[in-house]
Design a protein around this motif. Structure first.
Motif, PDB file in Angstrom:
ATOM      1  N   SER A  12       0.848  -1.116  -0.200  1.00  0.00           N
ATOM      2  CA  SER A  12       0.108  -0.021  -0.039  1.00  0.00           C
ATOM      3  C   SER A  12       0.755   1.352   0.029  1.00  0.00           C
ATOM      4  N   LYS A  16       2.272   2.857  -6.750  1.00  0.00           N
ATOM      5  CA  LYS A  16       1.922   2.107  -7.958  1.00  0.00           C
ATOM      6  C   LYS A  16       0.868   2.687  -8.722  1.00  0.00           C
ATOM      7  N   SER A  34      -7.389  -1.915  -8.937  1.00  0.00           N
ATOM      8  CA  SER A  34      -8.302  -2.924  -8.097  1.00  0.00           C
ATOM      9  C   SER A  34      -8.492  -2.660  -6.680  1.00  0.00           C
ATOM     10  N   GLY A  35      -7.604  -1.936  -6.161  1.00  0.00           N
ATOM     11  CA  GLY A  35      -7.503  -1.519  -4.773  1.00  0.00           C
ATOM     12  C   GLY A  35      -9.005  -0.634  -4.421  1.00  0.00           C
ATOM     13  N   TYR A  38     -11.834  -2.770  -4.040  1.00  0.00           N
ATOM     14  CA  TYR A  38     -11.978  -3.586  -2.487  1.00  0.00           C
ATOM     15  C   TYR A  38     -12.528  -2.399  -1.610  1.00  0.00           C
ATOM     16  N   ARG A  39     -11.912  -1.232  -1.937  1.00  0.00           N
ATOM     17  CA  ARG A  39     -12.238  -0.051  -1.019  1.00  0.00           C
ATOM     18  C   ARG A  39     -13.833   0.298  -1.171  1.00  0.00           C
ATOM     19  N   ARG A  95     -11.212   6.935  -0.321  1.00  0.00           N
ATOM     20  CA  ARG A  95      -9.750   7.376   0.204  1.00  0.00           C
ATOM     21  C   ARG A  95      -9.386   7.726   1.513  1.00  0.00           C
ATOM     22  N   VAL A 103     -10.424  -1.852   5.148  1.00  0.00           N
ATOM     23  CA  VAL A 103     -10.388  -2.479   3.981  1.00  0.00           C
ATOM     24  C   VAL A 103      -9.561  -3.975   3.978  1.00  0.00           C
ATOM     25  N   SER A 104      -8.518  -4.041   4.923  1.00  0.00           N
ATOM     26  CA  SER A 104      -7.832  -5.344   4.796  1.00  0.00           C
ATOM     27  C   SER A 104      -8.683  -6.573   5.161  1.00  0.00           C
ATOM     28  N   ALA A 107     -10.793  -7.460   2.347  1.00  0.00           N
ATOM     29  CA  ALA A 107      -9.974  -8.166   1.307  1.00  0.00           C
ATOM     30  C   ALA A 107      -9.678  -9.498   1.607  1.00  0.00           C
ATOM     31  N   ARG A 113     -13.285 -11.674  -3.017  1.00  0.00           N
ATOM     32  CA  ARG A 113     -12.105 -11.737  -3.808  1.00  0.00           C
ATOM     33  C   ARG A 113     -12.776 -12.413  -5.054  1.00  0.00           C
ATOM     34  N   ARG A 134      -2.534  -6.195  -5.539  1.00  0.00           N
ATOM     35  CA  ARG A 134      -1.732  -7.146  -4.789  1.00  0.00           C
ATOM     36  C   ARG A 134      -1.629  -8.348  -5.348  1.00  0.00           C
ATOM     37  N   ASP A 135      -2.403  -8.837  -6.030  1.00  0.00           N
ATOM     38  CA  ASP A 135      -2.527 -10.221  -6.613  1.00  0.00           C
ATOM     39  C   ASP A 135      -2.576 -10.314  -8.269  1.00  0.00           C
ATOM     40  N   ILE A 136      -2.527  -8.922  -8.782  1.00  0.00           N
ATOM     41  CA  ILE A 136      -2.678  -9.127 -10.191  1.00  0.00           C
ATOM     42  C   ILE A 136      -1.826  -9.922 -11.035  1.00  0.00           C
ATOM     43  N   ARG A 184      -1.670  -3.033   7.585  1.00  0.00           N
ATOM     44  CA  ARG A 184      -2.077  -3.612   6.131  1.00  0.00           C
ATOM     45  C   ARG A 184      -1.137  -4.594   5.598  1.00  0.00           C
ATOM     46  N   ARG A 191      -2.498 -13.266   4.668  1.00  0.00           N
ATOM     47  CA  ARG A 191      -3.949 -13.847   4.304  1.00  0.00           C
ATOM     48  C   ARG A 191      -3.878 -15.015   3.601  1.00  0.00           C
TER      49      ARG A 191
END
Ligand code: DC
Length: 229
Positions: A12, A16, A34-35, A38-39, A95, A103-104, A107, A113, A134-136, A184, A191
């Motif tokens: 985070s 990026k 993508s974040g 999730y937000r 934000r 958010v964590s 997610a 997911r 994170r997982d793209i 986070r 996770r």
């Protein structure tokens, strides 16, 4: 030049999203944050009384998922793509610290997911997309032609995040922001479902050492090389 998928992952506040958005603009690709998805789901949970004290009512949120839509409005005059939650522009609200703090755990929910990953994969069907998260590079697009993993220390990221919040007029202090980033990081990397980790074939960008201009040059060069292969 062939159309490719660009996957940018990292911790985070590693900067990026700014880089991914700018790369997409330069090369004429679609950009997906993508974040933000999730937000947006997290904001829904907060608004509907499913979140509090850093905890989420998992069962209630999973039951509500079919009624939650997250879409994007193309970049407008401000150059920023806006996130829509069931059609409402929530770009500013997602934000805020309250969302960042919840958010964590959202997610971490496998059903959340699954649903968001499916939407992300659909967005990439025609390629020509830059997606950050994170997982793209590991889960969403394991076959992406270009994968980047962005690294920076928690302190560098906390200073960046604090600056962003201050510019937006939000209240925050350095210790609180650093603590949020550390928490986070821990949840994101430990996770059970799709933890944050570098894909074996990702290129590492250590942005604590490079200026924003140098980072963009590095990214652009990598893109030029890969898309011409
Ligand atoms: O990049 P960000 O800080 O806006 O992401 C918000 C949260 O969403 C973060 O805690 C991790 C999670 N996330 C995720 O689990 N998978 C993604 N692909 C993107 C974000």
């Amino acid at each position: 030049m062939k159309k490719i998928i660009v996957a940018i992952d990292g911790y985070s506040s590693s900067g990026k999203s700014t880089m991914a958005r700018e790369l997409a603009r330069r090369i004429g690709y679609v950009y997906v944050d993508s974040g933000a998805m999730y937000r947006a789901v997290t904001l829904y949970a907060i608004r509907h009384g499913m979140a509090g004290g850093g905890k989420i009512d998992r069962d209630a949120l999973v039951a509500a998922l079919p009624g939650i839509s997250v879409t994007f409005e193309p970049a407008g005059a401000d150059g920023v793509q806006h996130t829509l939650l069931n059609g409402e522009d929530v770009e500013r609200e997602i934000r805020e610290m309250q969302v960042s703090s919840h958010v964590s755990p959202v997610a971490e929910i496998a059903e959340v997911r699954e649903r968001l990953v499916r939407l992300q994969q659909e967005a990439g069907e025609a390629k020509g997309i830059v997606m950050d998260g994170r997982d793209i590079g590991t889960t969403v697009f394991p076959d992406a032609e270009m994968k980047v993993f962005v690294e920076a220390s928690p302190e560098v990221r906390a200073r960046r995040r604090l600056r962003e919040l201050e510019q937006k007029g939000a209240e925050a202090n350095y210790e609180e922001v650093l603590e949020n980033i550390r928490t986070r990081d821990h949840i994101d990397t430990t996770r059970a479902v799709s933890p944050l980790r570098k894909a074996a074939d990702a290129h590492v960008l250590d942005n604590g050492r490079l200026t924003p201009a140098e980072q963009m040059e590095w990214l652009q060069n990598l893109y030029n090389t890969i898309s011409n292969e």
